[in-house]
Design a protein around this motif. Structure first.
Motif, short mmCIF file in Angstrom:
data_model
loop_
_atom_site.label_atom_id
_atom_site.label_comp_id
_atom_site.label_asym_id
_atom_site.label_seq_id
_atom_site.Cartn_x
_atom_site.Cartn_y
_atom_site.Cartn_z
N LEU A 300 42.87 30.81 44.23
CA LEU A 300 43.51 30.27 43.03
C LEU A 300 44.01 31.39 42.12
O LEU A 300 45.07 31.26 41.49
CB LEU A 300 42.52 29.38 42.27
CG LEU A 300 42.16 28.05 42.95
CD1 LEU A 300 41.10 27.30 42.15
CD2 LEU A 300 43.40 27.17 43.12
N GLU A 301 43.25 32.49 42.03
CA GLU A 301 43.71 33.62 41.21
C GLU A 301 44.99 34.22 41.79
O GLU A 301 45.89 34.63 41.04
CB GLU A 301 42.61 34.68 41.13
CG GLU A 301 41.40 34.28 40.30
CD GLU A 301 41.77 33.95 38.87
OE1 GLU A 301 42.43 34.80 38.21
OE2 GLU A 301 41.43 32.84 38.40
N LEU A 302 45.09 34.27 43.10
CA LEU A 302 46.33 34.77 43.73
C LEU A 302 47.50 33.83 43.46
O LEU A 302 48.63 34.28 43.18
CB LEU A 302 46.12 34.93 45.23
CG LEU A 302 45.24 36.12 45.67
CD1 LEU A 302 45.02 36.08 47.18
CD2 LEU A 302 45.89 37.44 45.27
N VAL A 303 47.23 32.53 43.52
CA VAL A 303 48.30 31.55 43.25
C VAL A 303 48.80 31.68 41.82
O VAL A 303 50.02 31.65 41.54
CB VAL A 303 47.79 30.12 43.53
CG1 VAL A 303 48.81 29.09 43.05
CG2 VAL A 303 47.53 29.94 45.02
N ASP A 304 47.87 31.86 40.86
CA ASP A 304 48.25 31.97 39.46
C ASP A 304 49.14 33.19 39.21
O ASP A 304 49.95 33.19 38.27
CB ASP A 304 47.01 32.05 38.57
CG ASP A 304 46.26 30.72 38.51
OD1 ASP A 304 46.87 29.69 38.87
OD2 ASP A 304 45.07 30.72 38.12
N ARG A 305 48.97 34.24 40.01
CA ARG A 305 49.72 35.48 39.78
C ARG A 305 50.81 35.70 40.83
O ARG A 305 51.35 36.81 40.95
CB ARG A 305 48.74 36.66 39.76
CG ARG A 305 47.85 36.64 38.52
CD ARG A 305 46.56 37.40 38.72
NE ARG A 305 45.76 37.38 37.50
CZ ARG A 305 45.02 36.35 37.11
NH1 ARG A 305 44.98 35.25 37.85
NH2 ARG A 305 44.34 36.40 35.98
N ALA A 306 51.12 34.67 41.56
CA ALA A 306 52.13 34.80 42.62
C ALA A 306 53.49 35.16 42.06
O ALA A 306 54.23 35.98 42.64
CB ALA A 306 52.20 33.51 43.43
N MET A 307 53.88 34.59 40.91
CA MET A 307 55.20 34.86 40.35
C MET A 307 55.32 36.32 39.94
O MET A 307 56.39 36.94 40.12
CB MET A 307 55.46 33.95 39.15
CG MET A 307 55.62 32.48 39.52
SD MET A 307 56.91 32.20 40.77
CE MET A 307 58.35 32.83 39.92
N ASP A 308 54.24 36.90 39.38
CA ASP A 308 54.29 38.32 39.02
C ASP A 308 54.51 39.18 40.25
O ASP A 308 55.26 40.17 40.22
CB ASP A 308 52.98 38.73 38.32
CG ASP A 308 52.79 38.01 36.99
OD1 ASP A 308 53.80 37.63 36.38
OD2 ASP A 308 51.62 37.85 36.57
N ALA A 309 53.85 38.81 41.36
CA ALA A 309 54.02 39.57 42.60
C ALA A 309 55.42 39.38 43.17
O ALA A 309 56.03 40.34 43.69
CB ALA A 309 52.96 39.14 43.62
#
Length: 444
Positions: A300-309
């Motif tokens: 979930l933490e990766l999903v939340d920051r996917a746009m930044d990546a």
């Protein structure tokens, strides 16, 4: 508020005196009973010797003895084989027994102890009487002579005990006086002094407490100074940018200044939030725990920051077991922990880079490894990572230096640890370990 209880001096003195008094009385009673018993045995042996001597006398000698006096306070009577009284002392009782030795009889309100001897060779038998009143008076007098000095000495012994207790408690009184006279603002340890073995641990504990308080006070002062210094920069920058916006001649200059001021305010707000989070974590010694699914939380933490990546064209990957990996912990704090680590990885990974996260389950532990393709950290700075307000040269103008401090504090509350190292040939690796005591890999 501390309520003052009873005096330790009085309690010790009272309890020692009571215990000693009870023991003393018990020993005195036991000794008195034993003395009386021994005196009775001596009296019985004396009666045996006396009746044996009387039995060896002739009738004429007994008649002369009866006329003169009784034998040592004892009375006697002599019968022949026909139960006829042959001779008797003047005050002998009239009660006659012929079957039992060492028995007590009462005649005319007087108690007598009776001893009988059968003189078969002379066809007669002798009965000896000992007045118990005189016997008991003599035994009591003997017991009083033996034990009365002990009771007289008891108050004197109590005084000695009082003096000893007072002297033994003087170190406590001196320590109490020293603490009372101490400057409330002083956190210096107590001076070394020769103390009793029972008092020394208390003084050592107080000294260690003062050292911890001094360390905490120093840390808080340093934290406050660092926080003030860190906040001063974005606030001063914001003030300067707002002044530039106010004095701007063109709309373009004003918009640029306001945009930069907004970034400065955002940075100050982030710093304040991290300071508040760190202060909250510092106040905790334990935290509420529940089962936390590490696989799902990291995903979930990766999903939340996917746009930044995506904006930096960074490839994200997660390698985790295909079954839930659970640890006992505070889900909100663990979420903040991995959020900070993933934010840092995205922040310092260049465009077109990658971030690889792996979750491994060992013999009772969970290991989360975050690898990025960034430039890494200078080797000299690795031991300093996690120190409050420490920033490398690359983040000197953007970071607050508190993110990794928060990570370390959260892990310490969970009994875990974190390590930092450079990857070869390039990149940076953060390894988070949850200990055996809270790791719980679940089967499919």
């Amino acid at each position: 508020m501390i309520h003052h209880g009873r005096s330790l001096n009085r309690q010790l003195l009272l309890r020692i005196v009571i215990a000693l008094g009870v023991t003393w009385v018990a020993l005195a009673l036991i000794g008195y009973q034993q003395t009386m018993h021994k005196y009775d045995e001596l009296s019985d042996r004396q009666m045996s010797r006396t009746i044996r001597l009387l039995g060896e006398m002739r009738t004429e000698e007994l008649d002369e003895l009866a006329v003169e006096a009784s034998s040592g306070g004892m009375e006697w009577r002599l019968w022949n084989a026909q139960d006829q009284l042959v001779a008797s002392s003047p005050h002998a009782p009239t009660v006659k027994f012929s079957d039992t030795n060492n028995r007590t009889v009462i005649e005319n309100h007087h108690a007598w102890r009776v001893h009988i001897r059968d003189l078969k060779e002379n066809n007669r038998w002798l009965q000896l009487y000992l007045p118990l009143g005189e016997h008991q008076d003599a035994s009591r007098e003997l017991a009083d002579t033996l034990f009365m000095p002990l009771f007289v000495m008891l108050p004197l012994l109590g005084c000695w005990i009082w003096l000893i207790v007072r002297k033994s408690l003087r170190p406590l009184e001196a320590m109490s006086l020293e603490i009372a006279q101490r400057d409330p603002n002083s956190l210096a340890p107590f001076p070394e002094a020769k103390l009793p073995a029972e008092v020394a641990p208390l003084m050592d504990t107080l000294t260690h407490l003062l050292k911890r308080q001094a360390l905490m006070y120093e840390r808080e002062c340093r934290f406050t100074a660092d926080a003030a210094h860190e906040l001063r920069t974005p606030l001063a920058s914001t003030q300067l940018l707002l002044e530039l916006a106010t004095d701007a001649k063109t709309a373009e200059t004003r918009d640029l200044a306001l945009s930069q001021a907004k970034l400065a305010v955002t940075r100050a707000s982030r710093l304040i939030n991290q300071l508040l989070m760190l202060a909250k974590l510092d106040s905790l010694t334990t935290t509420d725990v529940a089962a936390v699914n590490i696989n799902e939380l990291v995903r979930l933490e990766l999903v939340d920051r996917a746009m930044d990546a995506i904006h930096k064209h960074i490839e994200l990957s997660l390698d985790a077991p295909d079954y839930p990996v659970s640890v006992q912990g505070n889900g909100a704090l663990i979420e903040i922990l991995f959020g900070n680590l993933i934010d840092n990885a995205i922040k310092y990974t260049p465009h077109n880079g990658y971030i690889q996260i792996s979750i491994q389950v060992g013999a009772g532990f969970v290991c989360v490894r975050i690898l990025d393709s960034g430039i890494g950290v200078p080797a000299a700075d690795l031991p300093k990572l996690g120190d409050r307000f420490f920033r490398t040269e690359e983040e000197a103008t953007t970071g607050s230096g508190l993110g990794l401090s928060i990570v370390r504090r959260i892990l310490s509350l969970h009994g875990g640890n974190v390590t930092f190292q450079n990857n070869q040939p390039s990149g940076f690796v953060v390894t988070v370990n949850f200990p055996v005591s809270i790791a719980a890999p679940l089967e499919k």
